[in-house]
Scaffold this active site. Structure first.
Site, PDB file in Angstrom:
ATOM      1  N   GLU A 317       0.829  -1.202   0.000  1.00 52.27           N
ATOM      2  CA  GLU A 317       0.000   0.000   0.000  1.00 52.27           C
ATOM      3  C   GLU A 317       0.864   1.253   0.000  1.00 52.27           C
ATOM      4  OE1 GLU A 317      -2.456  -1.106   3.326  1.00 52.27           O
ATOM      5  OE2 GLU A 317      -1.119  -0.179   4.783  1.00 52.27           O
ATOM      6  N   CYS A 318       0.543   2.162  -0.882  1.00 49.47           N
ATOM      7  CA  CYS A 318       1.182   3.470  -0.986  1.00 49.47           C
ATOM      8  C   CYS A 318       2.702   3.333  -1.114  1.00 49.47           C
ATOM      9  CB  CYS A 318       0.767   4.349   0.199  1.00 49.47           C
ATOM     10  SG  CYS A 318       0.940   6.123  -0.126  1.00 49.47           S
ATOM     11  N   GLY A 319       3.464   3.733  -0.096  1.00 51.80           N
ATOM     12  CA  GLY A 319       4.911   3.673  -0.198  1.00 51.80           C
ATOM     13  C   GLY A 319       5.439   2.285  -0.461  1.00 51.80           C
ATOM     14  N   SER A 411      -2.218  -0.758  -3.949  1.00 56.29           N
ATOM     15  CA  SER A 411      -3.039   0.445  -4.087  1.00 56.29           C
ATOM     16  C   SER A 411      -2.422   1.551  -3.254  1.00 56.29           C
ATOM     17  CB  SER A 411      -4.469   0.170  -3.613  1.00 56.29           C
ATOM     18  OG  SER A 411      -5.256   1.359  -3.680  1.00 56.29           O
TER      19      SER A 411
END
Length: 432
Positions: A317-319, A411
């Protein structure tokens, strides 16, 4: 059903930047110095404030949010805190009445006494009008009192107190050195020199004020805990955790443990190898601040490639998603190679790219929905077609993409696992 009693204050403000985190951290430090057991919560889906508040309180900081966390789990966590701690402090998100649902909604729902922290550095008698408005804007709000922040001195404080009139004056704090910030929020506690000394200074300023005395205890009813089936029993989940991958909700770890998983932490920054595991969790954080070190990891790409070849899942997720990508372009234009397992190129920018609460559906129907939050300064280019999009909490905002690439799911959304333990178990390889 038992009632648990503890002293509780919800620290709110008219807006962000008023000093809520500084005051909350100072109070937590002050009450700890008094020998009290202190539990702090943070309203909203925040990662960085909880890290600082956890340092100040000596205990992990959980999030409270009526949409993301849900009323039942909020009630359960508050009751457990009332049972186990002498003091419960809750820091608001943004302004007291901002958002849907707002911090005020949370205060009313659970009867949480609200302390309004007002930045009075550039005002005098208007302080009283602002205090009055916060106290009376909503008739059912359990208002506790007001504290003036960034005050010039005793005379200034006297004017502010006189203007507040009937509102419960809880004292004042002068101008202190602000805690360092960067994009996304506060610096990490380990990156702040002399943090304990800074907290001592804030606590000393508050120690002579009425707020130093504990608030009147309130009772919180203990709810019936909901059952989480051990759908991940026997599964080992490797979790990246260090300064580059630090955006991890404590409740997410508890959810995985309740599901029966064995958690194995490792630090990509320290060039630790991927532990033997059945699934991998790559949370968000600051890969852009450590891109060279992450790229230089001698074995992580091979380790993760073997993991994927063995048909084992990865949730990024993200990073965590950016670290798996082909490259990361920093704000100075330099391009850093990443781990090259996810066909995407990310670019950092100086402006916020997305912010808000969203949910993702990982399966057919509503049974696969997991709620979460997005907050990032990067954009991503890829030829992959998203398999789904986040459902915005508010109309008019864009839903974040969910990508599937082999056994990787990724995501920008930071998932709140406790919103759907069954879907979370499936995300990490359980057959449900």
């Amino acid at each position: 059903m038992n009632n648990f009693v503890t002293s509780c204050i919800l620290i709110a403000a008219p807006s962000s930047g008023s000093g809520k985190t500084t005051i909350t951290a100072g109070l937590a430090w002050l009450y700890r110095r008094q020998g009290k057991r202190v539990k702090v919560f943070k309203c909203g889906p925040d990662f960085l404030d909880p890290l600082l508040l956890g340092f100040a309180s000596g205990s992990p900081v959980d999030n409270l949010d009526l949409w993301l966390v849900g009323e039942d789990l909020c009630r359960q966590m508050l009751a457990e805190a009332a049972r186990d701690y002498d003091v419960v402090l809750i820091e608001s998100v943004m302004g007291l009445f901002d958002g849907e649902p707002s911090t005020a909604d949370l205060a009313v729902k659970f009867g949480l006494p609200v302390l309004a922290v007002i930045d009075a550095g550039a005002m005098a008698q208007t302080f009283g009008a602002l205090a009055f408005g916060l106290a009376h804007y909503r008739a059912d709000l359990p208002f506790y009192g007001v504290l003036a922040n960034k005050v010039a001195g005793e005379r200034h404080a006297q004017m502010l107190q006189e203007s507040a009139k009937s509102e419960h004056w809880m004292g004042w704090a002068g101008k202190v050195e602000p805690l360092p910030e960067r994009h996304l929020g506060l610096a990490l506690p380990e990156e702040i020199p002399d943090l304990a000394a800074k907290l001592d200074a804030i606590a000393d300023a508050l120690a002579t004020q009425p707020i130093a005395q504990l608030a009147k205890p309130i009772a919180m009813a203990a709810p019936v805990c909901f059952e989480v089936k051990p759908l991940l029993a026997g599964k080992r989940i490797a979790i990246a955790r260090d300064a580059a991958f630090c955006f991890i909700y404590p409740a997410n770890l508890r959810c995985l443990e309740l599901l029966g998983a064995e958690l194995r932490f490792f630090s990509p920054l320290a060039h630790e190898s991927l532990p033997e595991c059945d699934a991998v969790y790559l949370a968000g954080g600051y890969p852009e601040l450590h891109a060279d070190t992450l790229a230089a990891h001698p074995s992580i790409r091979t380790d993760l490639a073997a993991h994927i070849a063995a048909k084992k899942p990865i949730w990024a997720e993200c990073g965590g998603m950016l670290a798996l990508g082909d490259s990361l372009t920093l704000v100075d234009g330099s391009v850093k190679p990443m781990w090259g397992l996810f066909p995407a190129r990310a670019t950092m920018q100086t402006r916020l790219a997305a912010l808000g609460s969203q949910s993702l559906n990982f399966g057919s129907g509503g049974d696969g929905e997991i709620r979460g939050h997005t907050f990032h300064y990067s954009t991503m280019a890829t030829e992959m077609t998203p398999v789904a999009y986040g459902a915005p909490c508010r109309l008019g905002s864009n839903g974040e993409a969910l990508y599937t690439h082999g056994y990787i799911r990724a995501s920008y959304i930071h998932a709140w696992f406790m919103s759907n333990p069954v879907a979370t178990a499936a995300l990490f390889g359980a057959v449900v």
